[in-house]
Design a protein around this motif. Structure first.
Motif, PDB file in Angstrom:
ATOM      1  N   TRP A 201     -86.137  46.959 -32.707  1.00  0.00           N
ATOM      2  CA  TRP A 201     -86.542  46.624 -34.068  1.00  0.00           C
ATOM      3  C   TRP A 201     -87.802  47.421 -34.421  1.00  0.00           C
ATOM      4  O   TRP A 201     -88.660  47.608 -33.568  1.00  0.00           O
ATOM      5  N   PRO A 202     -87.937  47.936 -35.655  1.00  0.00           N
ATOM      6  CA  PRO A 202     -87.132  47.669 -36.857  1.00  0.00           C
ATOM      7  C   PRO A 202     -86.020  48.704 -37.091  1.00  0.00           C
ATOM      8  O   PRO A 202     -85.506  48.796 -38.200  1.00  0.00           O
ATOM      9  N   PHE A 203     -85.679  49.485 -36.095  1.00  0.00           N
ATOM     10  CA  PHE A 203     -84.670  50.516 -36.261  1.00  0.00           C
ATOM     11  C   PHE A 203     -83.262  49.955 -36.100  1.00  0.00           C
ATOM     12  O   PHE A 203     -83.016  49.100 -35.249  1.00  0.00           O
ATOM     13  N   SER A 204     -82.330  50.489 -36.886  1.00  0.00           N
ATOM     14  CA  SER A 204     -80.915  50.318 -36.566  1.00  0.00           C
ATOM     15  C   SER A 204     -80.566  51.417 -35.558  1.00  0.00           C
ATOM     16  O   SER A 204     -81.426  52.211 -35.163  1.00  0.00           O
ATOM     17  N   THR A 205     -79.335  51.464 -35.129  1.00  0.00           N
ATOM     18  CA  THR A 205     -78.911  52.506 -34.198  1.00  0.00           C
ATOM     19  C   THR A 205     -79.156  53.879 -34.811  1.00  0.00           C
ATOM     20  O   THR A 205     -78.900  54.108 -35.993  1.00  0.00           O
ATOM     21  N   ARG A 206     -79.685  54.790 -33.994  1.00  0.00           N
ATOM     22  CA  ARG A 206     -79.956  56.161 -34.446  1.00  0.00           C
ATOM     23  C   ARG A 206     -78.999  57.125 -33.745  1.00  0.00           C
ATOM     24  O   ARG A 206     -78.620  56.907 -32.583  1.00  0.00           O
ATOM     25  N   GLU A 207     -78.643  58.177 -34.447  1.00  0.00           N
ATOM     26  CA  GLU A 207     -77.692  59.151 -33.920  1.00  0.00           C
ATOM     27  C   GLU A 207     -78.125  60.556 -34.326  1.00  0.00           C
ATOM     28  O   GLU A 207     -78.698  60.751 -35.389  1.00  0.00           O
ATOM     29  N   VAL A 208     -77.868  61.518 -33.450  1.00  0.00           N
ATOM     30  CA  VAL A 208     -78.175  62.905 -33.769  1.00  0.00           C
ATOM     31  C   VAL A 208     -77.058  63.796 -33.243  1.00  0.00           C
ATOM     32  O   VAL A 208     -76.524  63.555 -32.160  1.00  0.00           O
ATOM     33  N   VAL A 209     -76.668  64.782 -34.047  1.00  0.00           N
ATOM     34  CA  VAL A 209     -75.742  65.818 -33.600  1.00  0.00           C
ATOM     35  C   VAL A 209     -76.579  67.068 -33.378  1.00  0.00           C
ATOM     36  O   VAL A 209     -77.210  67.577 -34.309  1.00  0.00           O
ATOM     37  N   LEU A 210     -76.602  67.551 -32.135  1.00  0.00           N
ATOM     38  CA  LEU A 210     -77.473  68.667 -31.759  1.00  0.00           C
ATOM     39  C   LEU A 210     -76.685  69.949 -31.574  1.00  0.00           C
ATOM     40  O   LEU A 210     -75.700  69.986 -30.825  1.00  0.00           O
TER      41      LEU A 210
END
Length: 358
Positions: A201-210
């Motif tokens: 918290w306070p983040f939702s799931t994070r994603e990155v395309v590298l």
């Protein structure tokens, strides 16, 4: 005689697989050689040649440009697209390499991390800073290693399908790499990677395309590097849409890279690493990340800088050490399966690197 000369010219360039009548009209035979360098994982050498070509074409008249435009076909436009990609990536690479060549300890904008989980202060140096009201984080790691660790480190970094077997996770606060997937492979070792992280918290799931672009500039500057840049659907058709089936997910921006080089012989910064530990090389990693949130609690920044980065880096180096000692079965199998197409070439390039810098 004229026909014989043309024939000789074609014979000399037969490996290019190019229609030289068309190429001569477009002044792009040097361009073909430049793109061959890129396909051989020599990004900066490719860019140097392309810049010379671009400079030589600046004086072309508008009529000449219109004639060239009319001659272009789909294949030609694809080459032009690749040229733009090479020049853009080379500019980004030169920027982060220049930054990593600078001594962070002489730059007061960096905060120094005091705790380490791999090596000591003589060998591992971690720095960080925040920008834009503490919402963006920039991190840098410098690691001294012995020369025989270089190939194992490169192999550990390259075998992305095995990241899930060694990446750590945390329960309090929650941080977990729930997905690491190779979406595409280009050339020997450049990859498109999808990384999903369950965040506290306070983040939702994070994603990155590298977009991970590996290259060597051994012949010119004696370095090996990996450029890392996030990309999205509008940037690259290979990038999938966000999958929300497991909840809300946000794609973040990430820019950085790895640099592998010899320890500078002058200066005091790495003197103990050279003399006490007999290290000869530096592995440097730098990145800046925009988590796409308006406020990041200080406690989260401290958790990342004091705990996460040191633990991740320490695990990375420990796995590389085990790879070197033959203790990682899956890595050994992966390396052996790619021996002919990749790792024999890596060994040869590393030998060339050592011959140049030591």
């Amino acid at each position: 005689e004229e026909e014989e000369e043309k024939g000789e010219d074609r014979d000399a360039g037969e490996d290019d697989g190019i229609d030289y009548d068309q190429e001569n009209v477009l002044c792009s035979s040097p361009r073909t050689r430049a793109l061959d360098h890129f396909r051989d994982d020599r990004l900066l050498q490719s860019a140097r040649l392309l810049r010379k070509i671009c400079d030589s074409l600046v004086s072309s008249s508008s009529e000449e440009e219109e004639d060239k435009e009319a001659l272009k076909d789909t294949k030609e436009k694809e080459k032009e697209k690749l040229v733009k990609y090479v020049l853009e990536k080379a500019k980004q690479s030169e920027s982060f390499i220049e930054m990593l060549r600078e001594d962070a300890e002489k730059d007061s904008s960096w905060e120094t991390q005091k705790s380490f989980s791999f090596g000591g202060r003589d060998q591992t140096k971690i720095y960080y800073k925040t920008t834009e009201n503490d919402t963006k984080l920039i991190l840098r790691v410098d690691q001294a290693i012995k020369r025989e660790m270089l190939v194992p480190v490169l192999a550990t970094l390259n075998e992305s399908q095995l990241y899930a077997s060694w990446l750590p996770s945390w329960t309090m606060p929650k941080l977990k790499f729930s997905r690491t997937e190779k979406l595409d492979q280009r050339g020997r070792c450049s990859q498109l990677l999808l990384v999903t992280v369950e965040c506290p918290w306070p983040f939702s799931t994070r994603e990155v395309v590298l977009d991970a672009l590996a290259f060597d500039d051994i012949d010119e500057s004696g370095v090996v590097a990996v450029l890392l840049n996030s990309c999205d659907c509008e940037d690259d058709e290979r990038v999938p849409a966000i999958d929300h089936k497991f909840g809300q997910c946000t794609r973040v921006d990430f820019h950085g890279g790895f640099l592998f080089r010899a320890i500078p012989s002058e200066g005091e910064a790495w003197k103990k690493a050279r003399e006490k530990h007999e290290d000869e090389m530096i592995v440097s990693f730098i990145f800046n990340i925009d988590p796409k949130i308006s406020y990041v609690p200080v406690s989260i920044i401290q958790f990342i800088t004091r705990t996460v980065i040191g633990t991740l880096w320490g695990m990375f180096m420990k796995i590389a050490s085990k790879v070197k000692n033959g203790e990682m079965k899956e890595h050994a199998e992966a390396i052996q399966s790619k021996r002919l197409v990749l790792y024999d070439w890596v060994d040869e390039r590393v030998k060339s690197m050592f011959a140049r810098i030591f």
